[in-house]
Design a protein around this motif. Structure first.
Motif, PDB file in Angstrom:
ATOM      1  N   LEU A 128      -8.789 -52.917 -28.989  1.00  0.00           N
ATOM      2  CA  LEU A 128      -8.371 -53.927 -29.951  1.00  0.00           C
ATOM      3  C   LEU A 128      -7.085 -53.549 -30.673  1.00  0.00           C
ATOM      4  CD1 LEU A 128     -11.911 -54.572 -31.433  1.00  0.00           C
ATOM      5  CD2 LEU A 128     -10.574 -56.277 -30.189  1.00  0.00           C
ATOM      6  N   ALA A 129      -6.938 -52.276 -31.010  1.00  0.00           N
ATOM      7  CA  ALA A 129      -5.752 -51.830 -31.751  1.00  0.00           C
ATOM      8  C   ALA A 129      -5.605 -50.321 -31.605  1.00  0.00           C
ATOM      9  CB  ALA A 129      -5.863 -52.201 -33.229  1.00  0.00           C
ATOM     10  N   ILE A 172      -5.738 -49.275 -39.906  1.00  0.00           N
ATOM     11  CA  ILE A 172      -5.941 -50.242 -38.817  1.00  0.00           C
ATOM     12  C   ILE A 172      -7.372 -50.749 -38.719  1.00  0.00           C
ATOM     13  CG2 ILE A 172      -4.044 -49.247 -37.499  1.00  0.00           C
ATOM     14  CD1 ILE A 172      -6.128 -48.289 -35.440  1.00  0.00           C
ATOM     15  N   TYR A 173      -8.365 -50.034 -39.278  1.00  0.00           N
ATOM     16  CA  TYR A 173      -9.737 -50.546 -39.148  1.00  0.00           C
ATOM     17  C   TYR A 173      -9.918 -51.839 -39.940  1.00  0.00           C
ATOM     18  CZ  TYR A 173     -14.308 -49.393 -37.122  1.00  0.00           C
ATOM     19  OH  TYR A 173     -15.451 -49.360 -36.336  1.00  0.00           O
ATOM     20  N   THR A 225      -7.809 -54.640 -38.412  1.00  0.00           N
ATOM     21  CA  THR A 225      -8.349 -55.193 -37.171  1.00  0.00           C
ATOM     22  C   THR A 225      -9.526 -56.119 -37.447  1.00  0.00           C
ATOM     23  OG1 THR A 225      -7.657 -53.205 -35.977  1.00  0.00           O
ATOM     24  CG2 THR A 225      -9.278 -54.618 -34.898  1.00  0.00           C
ATOM     25  N   ARG A 238      -8.159 -59.382 -38.538  1.00  0.00           N
ATOM     26  CA  ARG A 238      -7.611 -60.143 -37.422  1.00  0.00           C
ATOM     27  C   ARG A 238      -8.731 -60.750 -36.566  1.00  0.00           C
ATOM     28  NH1 ARG A 238      -2.945 -57.998 -33.171  1.00  0.00           N
ATOM     29  NH2 ARG A 238      -2.146 -60.087 -32.717  1.00  0.00           N
ATOM     30  N   TRP A 277      -5.221 -61.631 -28.227  1.00  0.00           N
ATOM     31  CA  TRP A 277      -5.451 -62.205 -29.556  1.00  0.00           C
ATOM     32  C   TRP A 277      -5.069 -63.676 -29.557  1.00  0.00           C
ATOM     33  CZ3 TRP A 277      -8.202 -59.713 -33.048  1.00  0.00           C
ATOM     34  CH2 TRP A 277      -8.307 -58.310 -32.944  1.00  0.00           C
TER      35      TRP A 277
END
Length: 206
Positions: free
Chosen positions: A153-154, A180-181, A184, A187, A202
């Motif tokens: 995912l990232a 980033i957690y 993400t 998102r 995405w």
């Protein structure tokens, strides 16, 4: 079941859980942490969740169950009972059973301290140092039956310095994890994604 409702499963200090809860409180991460499950009664994650006012905070003791499948089934029933759309692993040190993964396929999220697919497993930071890489980082990924093998995912990258130890490199990686957690998760619930082969596409604009 709300598309923003998440459960967090943790085993230890709960640093990523705290970052997520802080982001929610600040209005930066539009999820509802409705359930926190820990497999260890002394996990600091339990205290962090209670202080933050999470509605359901539960210690599920593996010793009360005859095996991993039975333990996971109890956790799975709790997740369904509380209407959790996403299961977020935050320092959760148990390997999930295949039955659990199948039940929540595409809905379990983990963060790992390496640039996957390099250095899967519990000693990712040490393995990266031993290999002599010049960059490392972290990966947010979906969970499947392969250890640290789900769709990505990232990712975020950090430099590896010549004098790094396991602790100094891990601390630098955690700084990026904490960015980033929650980003993400935001998102995921705001944009959504599809999967083509192994690629996460995405739905929102780049």
């Amino acid at each position: 079941m709300s598309s923003t409702s998440i459960a967090v499963m943790a085993s230890g200090r709960g640093t990523n859980l705290k970052v997520i809860l802080d982001a929610v409180k600040a209005g930066d991460c539009p999820v509802d942490v409705s359930l926190v499950i820990a497999d260890k009664g002394d996990a600091e994650a339990l205290n962090i969740a209670r202080i933050a006012g999470v509605e359901h905070v539960v210690h599920v003791n593996p010793k009360d169950y005859s095996g991993r499948e039975q333990f996971d089934a109890e956790c799975a029933d709790l997740l369904d009972k509380h209407g959790c759309q996403w299961i977020v692993l935050a320092g959760y040190m148990r390997i999930l059973s295949s039955a659990f993964v199948r039940r929540f396929r595409g809905r379990i999220i983990n963060i790992h301290p390496s640039i996957l697919p390099a250095f899967a497993g519990a000693k990712a930071v040490e393995d990266a140092l031993l290999y002599g890489v010049k960059v490392s980082g972290c990966t947010v990924h979906l969970v499947d039956e392969v250890l640290d093998g789900g769709a990505i995912l990232a990712q975020a990258i950090v430099p590896v310095f010549d004098d790094d130890t396991r602790d100094t490199l891990h601390a630098r990686i955690q700084i990026e994890e904490h960015k980033i957690y929650p980003a993400t998760l935001k998102r995921m619930v705001e944009e959504g994604f599809s999967i083509e082969g192994r690629r996460v596409i995405w739905a929102g604009k780049q």
